[in-house]
Design a protein around this motif. Structure first.
Motif, short mmCIF file in Angstrom:
data_model
loop_
_atom_site.label_atom_id
_atom_site.label_comp_id
_atom_site.label_asym_id
_atom_site.label_seq_id
_atom_site.Cartn_x
_atom_site.Cartn_y
_atom_site.Cartn_z
N LEU A 96 9.92 -9.83 9.84
CA LEU A 96 9.55 -8.88 8.79
C LEU A 96 8.35 -9.36 7.99
O LEU A 96 7.43 -8.58 7.68
CB LEU A 96 10.72 -8.64 7.84
N VAL A 97 8.33 -10.64 7.65
CA VAL A 97 7.20 -11.20 6.88
C VAL A 97 5.92 -11.13 7.70
O VAL A 97 4.87 -10.70 7.20
CB VAL A 97 7.52 -12.64 6.42
N ILE A 98 5.99 -11.55 8.96
CA ILE A 98 4.81 -11.52 9.82
C ILE A 98 4.32 -10.09 9.99
O ILE A 98 3.11 -9.82 9.90
CB ILE A 98 5.12 -12.18 11.17
N GLY A 99 5.23 -9.16 10.21
CA GLY A 99 4.86 -7.75 10.32
C GLY A 99 4.25 -7.21 9.03
O GLY A 99 3.29 -6.45 9.06
N GLY A 100 4.78 -7.62 7.91
CA GLY A 100 4.25 -7.18 6.62
C GLY A 100 2.85 -7.70 6.37
O GLY A 100 1.98 -6.97 5.87
N LEU B 237 0.50 -5.78 8.67
CA LEU B 237 0.29 -4.42 8.16
C LEU B 237 -0.62 -4.42 6.94
O LEU B 237 -1.54 -3.58 6.83
CB LEU B 237 1.63 -3.78 7.82
N ALA B 238 -0.43 -5.35 6.02
CA ALA B 238 -1.27 -5.42 4.83
C ALA B 238 -2.72 -5.70 5.20
O ALA B 238 -3.64 -5.08 4.65
CB ALA B 238 -0.75 -6.50 3.88
N ASN B 239 -2.96 -6.62 6.14
CA ASN B 239 -4.33 -6.92 6.57
C ASN B 239 -4.96 -5.72 7.25
O ASN B 239 -6.14 -5.42 7.02
CB ASN B 239 -4.35 -8.13 7.50
N THR B 240 -4.21 -5.03 8.08
CA THR B 240 -4.73 -3.84 8.76
C THR B 240 -5.09 -2.75 7.76
O THR B 240 -6.16 -2.14 7.84
CB THR B 240 -3.70 -3.31 9.78
N LEU B 241 -4.22 -2.51 6.80
CA LEU B 241 -4.49 -1.49 5.79
C LEU B 241 -5.70 -1.86 4.93
O LEU B 241 -6.49 -0.99 4.55
CB LEU B 241 -3.26 -1.27 4.92
N ARG B 242 -5.84 -3.16 4.62
CA ARG B 242 -6.99 -3.59 3.82
C ARG B 242 -8.29 -3.36 4.58
O ARG B 242 -9.26 -2.84 4.03
CB ARG B 242 -6.85 -5.08 3.46
#
Length: 60
Positions: free
Chosen positions: A25-29, A32-37
C-alpha cells in the motif's frame, strides 16, 4: 498423532502478511502520488499555452 503446530506460528504469518500488505500500500501510494504530481506539472504547462511540455531526456 499429528505434529503439533506452534500457536505463535500462525500469528507470525498473519503479522508478516499484514506487513507485506501495508508495504504494498505504501509503495503504491508513493507511486500514485509521484504520477499525479508529474501529470499536474504537465497539465499546468499545457494550460499556460506552451506546447513543449513533454519531459526532456537529459541523460545524454
Amino acid at each position: 498423532m499429528p505434529p503439533s503446530r506452534d500457536p505463535d506460528e500462525a500469528g507470525r504469518r498473519r503479522a508478516l502478511a499484514a506487513i507485506l500488505f501495508l508495504a504494498a500500500l505504501v509503495i503504491g501510494g508513493v507511486w500514485l502520488a509521484n504520477t499525479l504530481r508529474r501529470e499536474s506539472v504537465r497539465e499546468d504547462c499545457l494550460m499556460s499555452g506552451r506546447r513543449d511540455c513533454a519531459a526532456l531526456d537529459t541523460t545524454r
